[in-house]
Design an enzyme around this catalytic site. Structure first.
Site, PDB file in Angstrom:
ATOM      1  N   ASP A   1      -8.515   4.040  -1.500  1.00 52.96           N
ATOM      2  CA  ASP A   1      -7.519   5.051  -1.844  1.00 52.96           C
ATOM      3  C   ASP A   1      -7.027   4.836  -3.271  1.00 52.96           C
ATOM      4  OD1 ASP A   1      -5.043   6.853  -1.472  1.00 52.96           O
ATOM      5  OD2 ASP A   1      -5.988   6.941   0.505  1.00 52.96           O
TER       6      ASP A   1
ATOM      7  N   HIS B   1      -0.173   7.706  -2.799  1.00 53.50           N
ATOM      8  CA  HIS B   1      -0.983   8.110  -1.643  1.00 53.50           C
ATOM      9  C   HIS B   1      -1.482   6.906  -0.850  1.00 53.50           C
ATOM     10  CE1 HIS B   1      -4.627  10.050   0.248  1.00 53.50           C
ATOM     11  NE2 HIS B   1      -3.790  11.052   0.361  1.00 53.50           N
TER      12      HIS B   1
ATOM     13  N   SER C   1      -4.996  13.484   5.385  1.00 52.81           N
ATOM     14  CA  SER C   1      -4.911  12.138   4.808  1.00 52.81           C
ATOM     15  C   SER C   1      -4.011  11.242   5.632  1.00 52.81           C
ATOM     16  CB  SER C   1      -4.364  12.205   3.380  1.00 52.81           C
ATOM     17  OG  SER C   1      -5.359  12.479   2.445  1.00 52.81           O
TER      18      SER C   1
END
Length: 578
Positions: free
Chosen positions: A184, A224, A515
């Protein structure tokens, strides 16, 4: 596919006559207002986005006819190219070449099978969330002992908390002994909920062993990866900044004992190339990962990618990926790869989220709407909106200013023009904007130029969607929040009243998207491997699919796959395998 939101608007400076009185409906703006995101300097892109070069070279994948990777790399360098990755599980290298001379020379090499562009992939969040789900999940929040609604929905606590006290029981599977690789944007490596969880890490972009989502002099990236990692592995009793909205002990991950491997492949803007992801998959395998979690995608299948994922499967790794946020009946790649388990998103009522992609390759569903998880320290924000004692549920826009503002509540319609705010004043007001009528960035600029010191986005769409949006990190903005359709209906009747927006910095944030769904399944898979270390990826996958809670039409369907992942039931299936 919905992307990271409000990007690329040039700075807009408005100069007009000084007018601090109510303007009413005039096509006139307040003086000396700067509103909008600033274009990113070239030097920032080149230094802190290794994906972008200024030498005219293209990123490509060079496939060879046989496994001569060492010779292949030397040949690339002989013609002046730059090798960026050499793959072990497929006869290919990633390289940067001039599109004419160097690529042409290599294309004529008889050992070369083909040369293809190195596809750009992206993070798959945030996305639009249905308002009713937004409200319901938020009201459930984090219960005693850090058990979120999503964690309970996937039965994670029923695997490791048999006595019901909200804490992992000794001897129960918590993911302990299992390595799970998060590919990620990197991590806030000092986040109190995660710093004890990381056992290895690699930054594939910067080519070092510090996979941080922070860049000195340029600040935080998207956050994220920190959000995804918290869903999987947030440790019990290690709370960060978040009171009174989050328990002092924080949140807990699905697999609170798992060992994290962090592979950073996404840049500060959530972008990457396929070669970085494939190199990360091979790195994860080197480090002994049993599960790889991918909340990214966007390309098309290639033989190179297929062989890398095939090799990971052969090495005993279960790869889990987000299905995509386009809302279509086509699962994004790499989730659609036959060696990858694709995960879609449901809301608090187990309904397929409107943004969640589906299709014949969809495997499972997991919570993906308004998910609370860890975020880089102090970069998240919790908000309160108060108008005459009414406090509708709100969410602050990601990356927006964390400030307290107050002023008269003014109806600005959809923020579609420079005269949309009826009764605005250059001395400042709080704009109420019906989100969705025009792009949010344009609406923000329009109302700011009319004097808005804060913005409340209400929703007027019939389906009741609400966006948990992201603001550009560079530029001039005012604090902004989104509220549900129900909250917007109430506030719409209170125009002219005093409105207060209060925000507090937090180590947590809400996000929506597939996600967020994929790491729930990744964490559950880690629990199963923890209970049965000798299990094969196909055995774990079978247990997950066959035990899922059926949603939609009976049996498998392209909108819901096999259903909602259920950790306890999956473990029961796995324990019956010889």
């Amino acid at each position: 596919m919905k992307r990271w939101g409000l990007m690329g608007l040039l700075a807009l400076a408005a100069c007009g006559p000084d007018d601090s009185s109510d303007k009413g409906a005039q096509s006139q703006v307040c003086p000396n207002i700067i509103a909008g995101s600033l274009s990113e300097p070239v030097e920032t892109r080149s230094v802190h986005s290794p994906l972008v070069g200024d030498d005219g070279r293209q990123r490509v994948i060079i496939r060879y006819k046989d496994a001569l990777a060492v010779r292949a790399a030397s040949r690339v360098e002989q013609v002046g190219g730059q090798v960026t990755a050499t793959f072990r599980s497929t006869p290919a290298v990633a390289a940067r070449l001039t599109p004419q001379e160097q690529r042409a020379l290599l294309a004529g090499d008889p050992t070369v099978e083909r040369i293809e562009l190195d596809q750009e992939w992206r993070a798959l969040a945030p996305a639009t969330a249905p308002a009713s789900s937004f409200l319901s999940s938020a009201l459930q929040g984090v219960t005693a002992r850090e058990l979120s609604a999503g964690l309970r929905k996937v039965q994670a606590n029923e695997v490791w908390d048999w006595d019901g006290d909200g804490l992992p029981d000794p001897g129960r599977p918590t993911g302990a002994g299992v390595r799970l690789c998060v590919v990620d944007s990197g991590l806030d490596l000092e986040h109190p909920e995660l710093r004890d969880a990381v056992v290895a890490g690699r930054d594939l972009l910067e080519d070092d062993d510090t996979p941080s989502d922070f860049s000195s002099g340029h600040g935080w990236g998207t956050g994220h990866g920190t959000h995804v990692a918290g869903i999987i592995a947030a440790r019990p009793g290690q709370g960060g900044l978040g009171a009174p909205y989050v328990e002092s002990t924080g949140v807990m991950g699905v697999a609170p004992g798992v060992e994290l491997i962090i592979a950073r492949v996404l840049d500060l803007h959530g972008r990457t190339h396929m070669s970085f992801v494939l190199a990360a998959v091979e790195y994860c395998a080197e480090q002994g990962a049993k599960v790889i979690s991918l909340s990214l995608g966007g390309g098309a299948p290639t033989r190179t990618a297929f062989e890398v994922f095939e090799a990971a499967h052969a090495q005993g790794i279960l790869v889990v990926a987000a299905a995509g946020n386009s809302g279509s009946q086509v699962v994004d790649y790499p989730a659609s790869d036959p060696h990858v388990l694709a995960v879609g998103a449901v809301d608090a009522q187990d309904r397929r989220a409107s943004f969640s992609s589906g299709g014949s390759q969809l495997g499972l569903m997991a919570p993906g709407v308004d998910v609370l998880s860890t975020f880089p320290r102090g970069q998240g924000a919790f908000s309160t909106v108060d108008v005459r004692g009414t406090q509708p549920l709100s969410r602050s826009l990601l990356y927006g200013p964390i400030q307290n503002k107050w002023g008269k509540l003014v109806d600005c319609g959809g923020g579609e023009s420079l005269d949309s705010c009826q009764g605005s004043t250059c001395s400042g007001f709080v704009a109420y904007v019906r989100q969705g009528e025009v792009p949010t960035d344009i609406a923000m600029v329009n109302v700011m130029k009319q004097g808005a010191r804060a913005v409340i986005f209400g929703n007027s769409r019939p389906e009741g969607g609400v966006d948990i949006l992201a603001m550009p990190r560079r530029g001039q903005w005012v604090p902004a929040v989104t509220i549900t359709q129900a909250g917007g209906t109430v506030l719409h009747r209170m125009q002219g009243a005093l409105a207060r927006l209060s925000m507090s910095a937090a180590d947590y944030a809400y996000m929506s998207g597939t996600s967020m769904a994929a790491p729930y399944v990744s964490g559950v898979a880690a629990l199963l491997f923890s209970a049965r270390p000798s299990a094969k990826p196909d055995q774990v996958k079978h247990a997950l699919l066959s035990s899922a809670k059926d949603l939609g039409p009976s049996g498998f369907d392209e909108g819901h796959g096999h259903g909602l992942v259920q950790a306890r039931h999956a473990l029961e299936v796995l324990t019956q395998v010889p």
